[in-house]
Design a protein around this motif. Structure first.
Motif, PDB file in Angstrom:
ATOM      1  N   GLY A   1      -8.703 -14.419  -9.782  1.00  0.00           N
ATOM      2  CA  GLY A   1      -8.861 -13.103 -10.398  1.00  0.00           C
ATOM      3  C   GLY A   1      -8.856 -11.958  -9.404  1.00  0.00           C
ATOM      4  O   GLY A   1      -8.690 -10.812  -9.786  1.00  0.00           O
ATOM      5  N   GLU A   2      -9.026 -12.273  -8.121  1.00  0.00           N
ATOM      6  CA  GLU A   2      -9.085 -11.225  -7.104  1.00  0.00           C
ATOM      7  C   GLU A   2      -7.694 -10.880  -6.568  1.00  0.00           C
ATOM      8  O   GLU A   2      -6.776 -11.703  -6.605  1.00  0.00           O
ATOM      9  CB  GLU A   2      -9.974 -11.654  -5.938  1.00  0.00           C
ATOM     10  N   VAL A   3      -7.581  -9.656  -6.056  1.00  0.00           N
ATOM     11  CA  VAL A   3      -6.322  -9.160  -5.494  1.00  0.00           C
ATOM     12  C   VAL A   3      -6.563  -8.553  -4.123  1.00  0.00           C
ATOM     13  O   VAL A   3      -7.676  -8.114  -3.810  1.00  0.00           O
ATOM     14  CB  VAL A   3      -5.661  -8.107  -6.415  1.00  0.00           C
ATOM     15  N   ARG A   4      -5.514  -8.549  -3.321  1.00  0.00           N
ATOM     16  CA  ARG A   4      -5.501  -7.886  -2.017  1.00  0.00           C
ATOM     17  C   ARG A   4      -4.145  -7.201  -1.879  1.00  0.00           C
ATOM     18  O   ARG A   4      -3.181  -7.575  -2.533  1.00  0.00           O
ATOM     19  CB  ARG A   4      -5.674  -8.891  -0.865  1.00  0.00           C
ATOM     20  N   ILE A   5      -4.054  -6.223  -0.982  1.00  0.00           N
ATOM     21  CA  ILE A   5      -2.788  -5.517  -0.779  1.00  0.00           C
ATOM     22  C   ILE A   5      -2.429  -5.527   0.706  1.00  0.00           C
ATOM     23  O   ILE A   5      -3.313  -5.414   1.564  1.00  0.00           O
ATOM     24  CB  ILE A   5      -2.856  -4.076  -1.339  1.00  0.00           C
ATOM     25  N   THR A   6      -1.138  -5.717   0.972  1.00  0.00           N
ATOM     26  CA  THR A   6      -0.610  -5.640   2.331  1.00  0.00           C
ATOM     27  C   THR A   6       0.654  -4.789   2.301  1.00  0.00           C
ATOM     28  O   THR A   6       1.176  -4.462   1.234  1.00  0.00           O
ATOM     29  CB  THR A   6      -0.237  -7.038   2.891  1.00  0.00           C
ATOM     30  N   GLU A   7       1.155  -4.503   3.478  1.00  0.00           N
ATOM     31  CA  GLU A   7       2.461  -3.858   3.575  1.00  0.00           C
ATOM     32  C   GLU A   7       3.528  -4.815   3.052  1.00  0.00           C
ATOM     33  O   GLU A   7       3.310  -6.019   2.973  1.00  0.00           O
ATOM     34  CB  GLU A   7       2.769  -3.515   5.027  1.00  0.00           C
TER      35      GLU A   7
ATOM     36  N   TYR B   1       6.469  -5.246   4.650  1.00  0.00           N
ATOM     37  CA  TYR B   1       7.195  -5.736   5.827  1.00  0.00           C
ATOM     38  C   TYR B   1       8.700  -5.734   5.585  1.00  0.00           C
ATOM     39  O   TYR B   1       9.256  -4.671   5.387  1.00  0.00           O
ATOM     40  CB  TYR B   1       6.632  -7.085   6.295  1.00  0.00           C
ATOM     41  N   HIS B   2       9.381  -6.863   5.557  1.00  0.00           N
ATOM     42  CA  HIS B   2      10.842  -6.886   5.449  1.00  0.00           C
ATOM     43  C   HIS B   2      11.363  -6.822   4.016  1.00  0.00           C
ATOM     44  O   HIS B   2      12.565  -6.930   3.789  1.00  0.00           O
ATOM     45  CB  HIS B   2      11.415  -8.120   6.161  1.00  0.00           C
ATOM     46  N   LEU B   3      10.475  -6.649   3.066  1.00  0.00           N
ATOM     47  CA  LEU B   3      10.899  -6.492   1.673  1.00  0.00           C
ATOM     48  C   LEU B   3      11.369  -5.053   1.441  1.00  0.00           C
ATOM     49  O   LEU B   3      11.002  -4.149   2.204  1.00  0.00           O
ATOM     50  CB  LEU B   3       9.725  -6.790   0.735  1.00  0.00           C
ATOM     51  N   PRO B   4      12.116  -4.799   0.377  1.00  0.00           N
ATOM     52  CA  PRO B   4      12.534  -3.429   0.078  1.00  0.00           C
ATOM     53  C   PRO B   4      11.431  -2.607  -0.583  1.00  0.00           C
ATOM     54  O   PRO B   4      11.696  -1.516  -1.084  1.00  0.00           O
ATOM     55  CB  PRO B   4      13.716  -3.634  -0.876  1.00  0.00           C
ATOM     56  N   ASN B   5      10.212  -3.124  -0.574  1.00  0.00           N
ATOM     57  CA  ASN B   5       9.067  -2.468  -1.217  1.00  0.00           C
ATOM     58  C   ASN B   5       8.019  -2.142  -0.164  1.00  0.00           C
ATOM     59  O   ASN B   5       7.850  -2.891   0.795  1.00  0.00           O
ATOM     60  CB  ASN B   5       8.474  -3.396  -2.277  1.00  0.00           C
ATOM     61  N   ASP B   6       7.295  -1.069  -0.361  1.00  0.00           N
ATOM     62  CA  ASP B   6       6.276  -0.660   0.611  1.00  0.00           C
ATOM     63  C   ASP B   6       5.075  -1.597   0.634  1.00  0.00           C
ATOM     64  O   ASP B   6       4.460  -1.789   1.682  1.00  0.00           O
ATOM     65  CB  ASP B   6       5.796   0.765   0.309  1.00  0.00           C
TER      66      ASP B   6
END
Length: 182
Positions: A65-71, A73-78
């Motif tokens: 149920g928990e979430v975290r956020i990262t950059e 990196y090499h994806l086309p998304n921030d």
């Protein structure tokens, strides 16, 4: 399939979650240690590159149920939001935990002022959550939470197979038939 719900564009498409250019963020299914795993997690880690593995370790462990956020990196998304879904038949109550996954994804996206996000069918792979039930939970949470969005303007559910696509569209038609979509 695309429609507007509470002023937010909702898309349900078949595709590769790692190939969603033009969106601020994608969501990855995560394991407790946020390590490269099978399925969506493995795909996201491979596409984002080895720096993601190093960065994600700092945010572990993660409970269902928990979430975290990262950059991104090499994806086309921030950004990448990592969500640990419940293991069906093991983590209880599974429906409450899956509901929390989606609610927490949307909450974190709003906190980061994201305007667009792509989300897979959380917990339906290795976690074994039944796809039809998962689709109903995902869309119900979207319908409820989208009333409060200040930043999110586009939510795209990106599904791997035709079967997943059909089940999500069916769940959407059920919600629409309830005449609660606006």
């Amino acid at each position: 399939m695309e429609l507007v719900v509470n002023g937010v564009t909702l898309e349900i498409v078949r595709g590769d979650i790692t190939r969603q250019p033009g969106l601020d963020c994608i969501v990855s299914s995560a394991n407790a240690q946020l390590k490269k795993g099978e399925g969506v997690s493995g795909d996201v880690h491979r596409a984002a590159g080895p720096t993601l593995d190093e960065a994600a370790r700092r945010y572990a462990p993660v409970r269902p149920g928990e979430v975290r956020i990262t950059e991104g990196y090499h994806l086309p998304n921030d950004y990448i939001i990592h969500c640990r879904g419940p293991a069906y038949g093991k983590d209880y109550p599974a429906d409450v935990l899956l509901f929390a996954c989606y609610r927490n994804i949307f909450s974190l996206a709003e906190k980061y002022r994201l305007e667009s996000i792509a989300i897979p069918a959380i917990a339906t792979g290795g976690c074994g959550y039944p796809m039809q039930e998962a689709a109903e939970v995902a869309l119900q949470v979207f319908k409820t939470e989208s009333k409060e969005f200040n930043y999110l303007k586009n939510v795209r559910f990106v599904l791997y197979s035709v079967r997943e696509l059909v089940l999500f569209k069916t769940a959407l038609h059920v919600l629409d038939a309830e005449k609660e979509l606006t």
